[in-house]
Design an enzyme around this catalytic site. Sequence first.
Site: not given
Length: 195
Positions: A14, A89, A128, A134, A146
């Site tokens: 996204k 969400r 990532r 993060r 998640r």
Amino acid sequence: MFNLILFGPPGSGKGTQSDKLVEKYGLLHLSTGNLLRGEIACETTLGNEAKNFMDKGQLVPDSVVIGIIGNCLDQHKEAKGFLFDGFPRTVAQAVALDKLLELRNTSIALVLALEVGEEELVNRLVNRGKTSGRSDDTDEAVIRKRFAVYENETAPVAGHYQKAHKFQSIKGEGTVDGIFELISEAIDKRIEQKV
Ligand code: AP5
């Protein structure tokens, strides 16, 4: 005004596609994840509250994110359209967004959902996590959490927009440019229909 939602599970691309869409269509990018990380970096009360949820892979309460989005819409009245990334969400967030937009005499034009298999998603996020800093990318258990939250709380949002005939799936595996082409085709088609 053309308002787009880029929908899909964590790691589906996204944010990557949003950067390209902003450049091509001049939409204003509203990523609740980025906005919340900004609050955390500034160590605001809201940021400190949000961090507790984000570090565990849980959703931040609806009232918090809906408030953030409402403020952003007010701050950018000049925008020619919004690109919502990571919002809504939950079905409650989708209903609230419809109302916020209606109050501003506009609405969602299209919801594009990036479809990517779970193992590919895990690989992308673990990779990532090696460089992003993060905290929710570094622990595979949090990544899996998640996905579970996405299935239980976010996937039902698709039904909200399917009922309104605004929902379309896009294959989210392949090259970034190839996926961008598919997204652009879908947007251009919707813009043509509205003319
Ligand atoms: P958020 O920041 O929204 O994260 P997310 O949805 O988990 O999504 P990501 O940013 O991880 O993935 P993405 O789909 O944007 O993919 P990206 O392009 O980065 O949310 C984080 C947290 O904030 C939530 O867990 C929650 O706690 C809270 N939150 C946020 N919004 C909320 C809301 N509305 N309500 C409540 N809580 C909220 O790509 C991922 C990786 O894949 C990158 O490394 C990228 O380079 C790579 N990649 C991209 N495309 C490709 C491709 N085609 N092939 C190979 N690799 C690719």
